[in-house]
Scaffold this active site. Structure first.
Site, PDB file in Angstrom:
ATOM      1  N   HIS A  46       0.854  -1.198   0.000  1.00 35.18           N
ATOM      2  CA  HIS A  46       0.000   0.000   0.000  1.00 35.18           C
ATOM      3  C   HIS A  46       0.884   1.239   0.000  1.00 35.18           C
ATOM      4  O   HIS A  46       1.319   1.727   1.043  1.00 35.18           O
ATOM      5  CB  HIS A  46      -0.912  -0.014   1.234  1.00 35.18           C
ATOM      6  CG  HIS A  46      -2.018   0.991   1.171  1.00 35.18           C
ATOM      7  ND1 HIS A  46      -3.347   0.644   1.306  1.00 35.18           N
ATOM      8  CD2 HIS A  46      -2.021   2.339   0.997  1.00 35.18           C
ATOM      9  CE1 HIS A  46      -4.103   1.729   1.209  1.00 35.18           C
ATOM     10  NE2 HIS A  46      -3.306   2.775   1.026  1.00 35.18           N
ATOM     11  N   HIS A  69       1.207   4.989  -2.354  1.00 34.74           N
ATOM     12  CA  HIS A  69       0.655   5.842  -3.407  1.00 34.74           C
ATOM     13  C   HIS A  69       1.779   6.564  -4.142  1.00 34.74           C
ATOM     14  O   HIS A  69       2.601   7.238  -3.510  1.00 34.74           O
ATOM     15  CB  HIS A  69      -0.312   6.870  -2.814  1.00 34.74           C
ATOM     16  CG  HIS A  69      -1.574   6.277  -2.281  1.00 34.74           C
ATOM     17  ND1 HIS A  69      -2.731   6.177  -3.023  1.00 34.74           N
ATOM     18  CD2 HIS A  69      -1.873   5.746  -1.066  1.00 34.74           C
ATOM     19  CE1 HIS A  69      -3.687   5.625  -2.303  1.00 34.74           C
ATOM     20  NE2 HIS A  69      -3.184   5.345  -1.098  1.00 34.74           N
ATOM     21  N   GLU A 114     -10.655   3.145   7.345  1.00 38.04           N
ATOM     22  CA  GLU A 114      -9.585   4.074   7.711  1.00 38.04           C
ATOM     23  C   GLU A 114     -10.190   5.214   8.517  1.00 38.04           C
ATOM     24  O   GLU A 114      -9.961   5.349   9.717  1.00 38.04           O
ATOM     25  CB  GLU A 114      -8.883   4.602   6.462  1.00 38.04           C
ATOM     26  CG  GLU A 114      -7.751   5.584   6.758  1.00 38.04           C
ATOM     27  CD  GLU A 114      -7.120   6.139   5.492  1.00 38.04           C
ATOM     28  OE1 GLU A 114      -6.052   6.761   5.608  1.00 38.04           O
ATOM     29  OE2 GLU A 114      -7.696   5.980   4.400  1.00 38.04           O
TER      30      GLU A 114
END
Length: 367
Positions: A19, A21, A211
Site C-alpha cells: 500500500h 501511493h 480508515e
C-alpha cells in the site's frame, strides 16, 4: 547472535510493500525541481527541507480530508509523460534502497490528464518509469519487483472505466485495482459495477475501507464488493471487545465481522504513521496493529504516502519494534503476510518468500 534491531539493520531486511501511493511518495527536491520546470507557483515553499516539514505538519492534522488536500501539489507536477516517468522511476529506486524487494504501487490515472494525456498514456508512462527504476535499482545491487495498482477515486464516476483500463494492462504490469479518497459519504457500493466486472474478469482488487470510517465501510467492501484486501482496515478493531467484568478472563471477543476477516485471512494493509496522522489511531503504541497482530489477523505493514508521512518501510518497522518490542520473527511474519497477499501468481509469491525473504531474515537472526 542475532543482529541488533537498529534502523540500519532493519533497512537490510527484505521488505514487502502493498500500500504505497505514487503521488504520495515524491522526493521533496524533485517536487521543487518539477514545479520550477513547469512553472507551478503554488508550492507553500521552494526550500526543500521546509517543504518536507510543511507536508508532515499538514499531514498531522488528524483529518483525512485535510491530509488528502496535500496531494494537490504532487499531482500538479505529474501531468506530462516525462514528469510521470521520473517520479515513477525515483519511487522504485527509493523503495529498493530501503530494502523493499517487492512492492505494489498505486495511482489514479484520472488525476493525471489535465494537460492532455490519455488514460492509456498515463498508465504507460508509469509502467515505463517503473521499468526504468527497476533497471537502475538492479544495477545498484538492490533488485526489486514492482506491480502496479490502478486506483479510481471514490467521489468520481469513472471506476468502471478505470477497471476496464486495468484489465487492458493486466499483462503489462498492472496487477490490481483499488478505490481511494474520502470514505464518508462515498461508500464502496457506489462502484459495485466496477467490482462485479473485475470479478467476472478474474482480477484482484483492494478497497480503502475502515480508515476514517467504521465497520459499515469494511462490511460493504468485503460482503458486497468482494475485496481481496482491505486498505487500512483499522476500524475492524471496533468489532473486538474485551469483557473486563468480574469473573471474566479478559480475553478479546471477536464480533462476527472481525471473526470473518480473521478466519478468511483477509489481508489488512496497515500504515501506522499515516493512521496516526489521519486520526485513525492516537499513537503508534495505541495503534490496533498491536492487538490485531496478537490475535493473528493477516496484518501487513505499509507506508501509504512516504512524502506526507515522512516515513519509509524501515521507519515503520522500527517504530513497531520500539512500540511493541517485536523481534526479527515478527518482522518476517509481517513480510511473509504481505508477500502471501500480493496480486501476482502463487508460484511467483512462493519463490520470493523462499528465495529472498526467508534467507534474508535468517542472515539477520544469525548475526
Amino acid at each position: 547472535m542475532p543482529a541488533e534491531l537498529t534502523e540500519d539493520n532493519i533497512r537490510r531486511a527484505p521488505k514487502v510493500l502493498l500500500h504505497d501511493h505514487l503521488d504520495g511518495g515524491l522526493r521533496p527536491a524533485t517536487l521543487v525541481d518539477l514545479a520550477e520546470q513547469i512553472g507551478y507557483t503554488d508550492l507553500p515553499t521552494t526550500d526543500v527541507p521546509a517543504l518536507a516539514a510543511w507536508f508532515a505538519e499538514s499531514a498531522y492534522s488528524g483529518s483525512l480530508e485535510r491530509y488528502l488536500e496535500t496531494f494537490t501539489h504532487t499531482v500538479a507536477v505529474m501531468q506530462t509523460r516525462e514528469t510521470i516517468i521520473r517520479v515513477a522511476s525515483e519511487c522504485v529506486q527509493d523503495l529498493a534502497a530501503d530494502g523493499v524487494v517487492y512492492a505494489e504501487v498505486r495511482f489514479a490515472p484520472e488525476l493525471h490528464v489535465e494537460q492532455g494525456l490519455t488514460l492509456d498514456q498515463v498508465v504507460q508512462a508509469v509502467l515505463d518509469g517503473f521499468q526504468a527504476g527497476m533497471r537502475a535499482a538492479a544495477a545498484n545491487g538492490h533488485p526489486i519487483r514492482v506491480g502496479t495498482l490502478l486506483t479510481a477515486m471514490r467521489h468520481a464516476a469513472r471506476s468502471r472505466e478505470i477497471a476496464e483500463l486495468a484489465i487492458d494492462f493486466r499483462d503489462r504490469g498492472v496487477v490490481g485495482f483499488d478505490i481511494a479518497g474520502a470514505e464518508a459519504g462515498f461508500p464502496p457500493t457506489r462502484h459495485l459495477d466496477a467490482f462485479e466486472y473485475l470479478r467476472r474478469e478474474n482480477f484482484r482488487f483492494t478497497i480503502h475501507a475502515g480508515e476514517a470510517f467504521g465497520l459499515p465501510s469494511i462490511w460493504e467492501a468485503i460482503q458486497w464488493c468482494g475485496a481481496d484486501r482491505l486498505g487500512h482496515g483499522v476500524r475492524i478493531v471496533d468489532d473486538i471487545t474485551v469483557d473486563r467484568g468480574s469473573g471474566s478472563d479478559g480475553r478479546p471477543n471477536l464480533g462476527r465481522l472481525a471473526g470473518y476477516v480473521r478466519d478468511r485471512r483477509i489481508p489488512l494493509e496497515m500504515a501506522p504513521t499515516s493512521n496516526v496522522q489521519t486520526g485513525a489511531a492516537a499513537s503508534i503504541a495505541d495503534h490496533p496493529i498491536g492487538l490485531l497482530t496478537e490475535l493473528g489477523f493477516r496484518v501487513t505493514v505499509n507506508t501509504d504516502n512516504r512524502l506526507m508521512s515522512g516515513c519509509s518501510m524501515t521507519s515503520e518497522m522500527a517504530g513497531l519494534v520500539e512500540a511493541f518490542g517485536y523481534g526479527w520473527d515478527t518482522l518476517q511474519w509481517f513480510t511473509v503476510n504481505a508477500m502471501k497477499s500480493a496480486f501476482i501468481p502463487f508460484d511467483e509469491r512462493l519463490a520470493i518468500i523462499n528465495d529472498v525473504i526467508k534467507p534474508g531474515y535468517d542472515r539477520l537472526r544469525n548475526g
